[in-house]
Design a protein around this motif. Structure first.
Motif, short mmCIF file in Angstrom:
data_model
loop_
_atom_site.label_atom_id
_atom_site.label_comp_id
_atom_site.label_asym_id
_atom_site.label_seq_id
_atom_site.Cartn_x
_atom_site.Cartn_y
_atom_site.Cartn_z
N ASN A 73 0.81 -1.22 0.00
CA ASN A 73 0.00 0.00 0.00
C ASN A 73 0.84 1.27 0.00
OD1 ASN A 73 -2.50 -1.37 0.10
ND2 ASN A 73 -2.21 -1.75 2.29
N ARG A 111 2.24 -3.27 -10.52
CA ARG A 111 0.93 -3.66 -10.02
C ARG A 111 -0.04 -3.98 -11.15
NH1 ARG A 111 1.38 1.43 -6.95
NH2 ARG A 111 2.31 1.00 -4.92
N LYS A 112 0.25 -3.58 -12.37
CA LYS A 112 -0.71 -3.73 -13.48
C LYS A 112 -1.24 -5.14 -13.66
CE LYS A 112 0.36 0.21 -16.45
NZ LYS A 112 0.95 0.64 -17.75
N PHE A 155 -1.72 -7.49 -11.60
CA PHE A 155 -2.66 -7.83 -10.54
C PHE A 155 -3.96 -7.06 -10.71
CE2 PHE A 155 1.70 -8.19 -8.98
CZ PHE A 155 1.73 -9.52 -8.65
N ASN A 156 -3.85 -5.77 -11.08
CA ASN A 156 -5.05 -4.96 -11.28
C ASN A 156 -5.87 -5.50 -12.46
OD1 ASN A 156 -4.24 -3.32 -9.22
ND2 ASN A 156 -3.30 -1.77 -10.54
N ALA A 214 -0.70 5.15 -1.05
CA ALA A 214 -1.30 4.47 -2.20
C ALA A 214 -1.89 5.44 -3.20
CB ALA A 214 -2.37 3.49 -1.72
N ALA A 229 6.44 1.51 -9.92
CA ALA A 229 5.67 0.69 -8.98
C ALA A 229 4.29 0.38 -9.54
CB ALA A 229 5.55 1.42 -7.64
N GLU A 230 3.67 1.36 -10.18
CA GLU A 230 2.34 1.14 -10.78
C GLU A 230 2.42 0.11 -11.90
OE1 GLU A 230 1.35 5.07 -11.91
OE2 GLU A 230 0.72 5.68 -9.90
#
Length: 300
Positions: A2, A293-294, A296-297, A21, A289-290
């Protein structure tokens, strides 16, 4: 994860920002603990002493800069250009899998001659995010300036210019130093502009540099203006090699005073300037970092 601990670990300094976040910077810290001050094998201890209390179980840490060099915490191999967010994310060197990673630098090979950057790539990606750009021409002034071309959010070309280092050598260790004051005087915009103009109209620095000696010799420039004039000569020499077009826009990123000089020089060429501050590094690390995460999103 987070929270993001964004770290810029350079040769002379260590900076970090704790980011939530939503992308807000909660706190920043800075230490005089660049990699040149860290003994081999003690990088984890220095990191823990500076940021250990921020490394909670829900915190991801990304480290950019010289920490990924051979002399750093752990070597992160360069990504070859063209390279964008995805290539950088795929090339992360994980110190602790899923928790602490070092961002790789970029390399490019032109006619068998390599060029490299470490840390600047993160600033570049941050600038693209902050300015909402997919294509850009950027300059990062400094001891070793970087000129960068971005196309479709990928670094496709870059080059390094030892402008700041040549200025320091001429200013302090050449015969020109005898004509100048020992201390650094206040900037002289007129003298700087004259230096840029002379550089742009002349054959090269090997001949223009000598004018820093002859102008005061004939009482045509005060000694206090010579450092600014010499700065104009070396920066003008750099700019005239960039094939800049009148009306073009360039993103300038760097220390305030030096960025202002580049802005003045570019304006003389009819080039407009967009400026980006220190937050580019944090935004660049956040963008990486984003990217992590892609998947998973998207899976969700």
């Amino acid at each position: 994860m987070n929270r993001l601990l964004a770290v810029d670990w350079g040769s002379s300094s260590l900076r970090g920002a704790l980011i939530d976040a939503g992308g807000a910077v909660l706190e920043e810290r800075s230490f005089a603990r660049g990699i040149l001050t860290v003994a081999p094998g003690t990088f984890p201890d220095v990191f823990a002493s500076c940021f250990g209390d921020w490394m909670t179980p829900d915190t991801l840490c990304l480290v950019s800069g010289m920490a990924g060099s051979k002399q750093g915490w752990r070597e992160a191999p360069y990504c070859s250009c063209p390279a964008g967010f995805d290539a950088i994310a795929a090339g992360l060197e994980w110190v602790e899998p899923g928790r602490i990673a070092i961002v790789p630098g970029l390399s490019i090979d032109k006619d068998g001659i390599p060029d490299v950057m470490r840390g600047e790539e993160t600033q570049i990606f941050g600038a693209l995010q902050l300015l909402g750009l997919d294509h850009a021409r950027l300059v990062l002034p400094g001891t070793h300036s970087k000129w960068v071309t971005v196309e479709n959010r990928q670094v496709t070309n870059f080059s390094t210019w030892m402008t700041g280092e040549f200025y320091a050598l001429l200013r302090q260790h050449s015969i020109l130093a005898r004509m100048m004051p020992a201390d650094e005087p206040a900037p002289d915009e007129a003298a700087f502009g004259r230096g840029v103009t002379h550089a742009m109209a002349s054959a090269g620095l090997l001949t223009t540099a000598f004018s820093t000696r002859t102008l005061p010799l004939f009482d045509r420039m005060n000694a206090s203006a010579l450092p600014s004039y010499l700065s104009g000569l070396v920066i003008g020499e750099e700019l005239k090699s960039q094939t800049l077009r009148r009306g073009e826009s360039v993103v300038v990123m760097g220390a305030e005073a030096l960025s202002a000089r580049y802005g003045q020089a570019l304006a003389l060429l009819g080039v407009t300037v967009q400026r980006v501050g220190d937050g580019a590094t944090w935004r660049g690390l956040q963008a990486i970092a984003e990217t992590l995460r892609k998947p998973f999103n998207q899976a969700a």
